[in-house]
Write a protein that holds these residues in place. Structure first.
Motif, short mmCIF file in Angstrom:
data_model
loop_
_atom_site.label_atom_id
_atom_site.label_comp_id
_atom_site.label_asym_id
_atom_site.label_seq_id
_atom_site.Cartn_x
_atom_site.Cartn_y
_atom_site.Cartn_z
N TRP A 16 48.62 20.75 47.59
CA TRP A 16 47.43 20.11 47.05
C TRP A 16 46.87 19.01 47.96
CZ3 TRP A 16 45.05 22.41 43.25
CH2 TRP A 16 45.77 23.09 42.26
N THR A 19 43.15 19.22 48.89
CA THR A 19 42.32 19.17 47.69
C THR A 19 42.29 17.76 47.12
OG1 THR A 19 42.86 21.48 47.17
CG2 THR A 19 41.97 20.13 45.39
N ALA A 20 43.46 17.15 47.02
CA ALA A 20 43.56 15.80 46.46
C ALA A 20 42.80 14.79 47.33
CB ALA A 20 45.02 15.39 46.33
N MET A 23 39.16 14.35 46.43
CA MET A 23 38.78 13.75 45.15
C MET A 23 38.33 12.31 45.39
SD MET A 23 39.27 16.15 42.85
CE MET A 23 39.46 15.36 41.26
N VAL A 29 45.27 10.86 41.44
CA VAL A 29 45.77 12.24 41.52
C VAL A 29 47.28 12.24 41.65
CG1 VAL A 29 45.65 14.40 42.79
CG2 VAL A 29 43.60 12.98 42.57
N ASN A 189 43.82 26.55 46.63
CA ASN A 189 44.08 25.21 47.18
C ASN A 189 44.46 25.24 48.66
OD1 ASN A 189 46.54 26.41 46.60
ND2 ASN A 189 47.43 24.61 45.63
N SER A 197 38.03 20.98 45.66
CA SER A 197 37.97 19.57 45.26
C SER A 197 36.57 19.21 44.78
CB SER A 197 38.41 18.65 46.40
OG SER A 197 37.56 18.77 47.52
N GLN A 201 36.05 17.77 41.12
CA GLN A 201 35.44 16.44 40.99
C GLN A 201 34.23 16.49 40.06
OE1 GLN A 201 36.37 13.42 42.66
NE2 GLN A 201 34.85 12.46 41.32
#
Length: 210
Positions: A16, A19-20, A23, A29, A189, A197, A201
């Motif tokens: 992740w 992707t994280a 954010m 997260v 991901n 993301s 979001q």
């Protein structure tokens, strides 16, 4: 706002990372290493779910829950059992009932893989095989109506195995929205973390305003 992201089978929490990173501010997260929830416990789905359940209960306030594949099944079950705790739910490449044939094939493939591959993912080979075996009879179809929060159903447009389930989930969950990630397979991901993301979001921010 706490956002928990649950990885898929064969992935780790680091799956992740990109992707994280996309954010924006406002979301804390949390990407747990799911194998940690089985330390000292029987290697089965029930133990994994109870570990996830305890982790969610330690978080203050409603949570934004996102899961891919196995992580999505855990998130789905939690959403049916604790609707008051989940502010919004994102399910990626998720089956609501285990496809038994595919699971048996996956277990056969796991048996042929060297132990070192599993250790890189933080699992013991025997534990992961036992976990998969325990999932054969999972079926949440009767409880989908219990999910009351806004729900985003995502699937890579190349993930042919999970497209039918994504369509059915979007029809059977009351506040569900279906969307696709172009040029992505099952592991969205990893395939397109930036696109993922952005969609998460936008969806979670909208849910926060409700």
């Amino acid at each position: 706002m706490n956002c928990m992201m649950l990885h898929g089978l064969g992935q780790t929490a680091s799956s992740w990372d990109k992707t994280a990173a996309g954010m924006q501010d406002g979301f804390t997260v949390i990407c747990p290493e799911m194998s940690d929830w089985l330390r000292g416990k029987a290697p089965c789905y029930e133990s994994l779910y109870r570990g996830m359940e305890q982790a969610c209960e330690r978080l203050e306030g409603p949570i934004y829950l996102c899961g891919l594949s196995l992580g999505g099944m855990l998130a789905l079950q939690y959403g049916t059992e604790h609707p008051e705790k989940v502010k919004a739910l994102a399910l990626i490449g998720v089956q609501y009932a285990t496809p038994r044939g595919l699971m048996r094939l996956q277990n056969m493939a796991f048996r042929l893989m060297p132990r070192s591959v599993f250790q890189q993912m933080g699992w013991e080979k025997s534990d992961l095989i036992a976990l998969c075996r325990s999932m054969i009879s999972l079926d949440f179809s009767e409880n989908l109506g219990k999910i009351r929060c806004p729900t985003l159903i995502l699937c890579g447009d190349g993930d042919k195995a999970n497209r039918p389930a994504a369509l059915r989930l979007s029809e059977r969950i009351e506040k569900a929205k279906l969307d696709w990630i172009p040029q992505a397979g099952h592991e969205v991901n990893r395939d397109h973390p930036a696109a993922l993301s952005r969609k998460l979001q936008a969806f979670f921010s909208q849910a926060n305003r409700l």
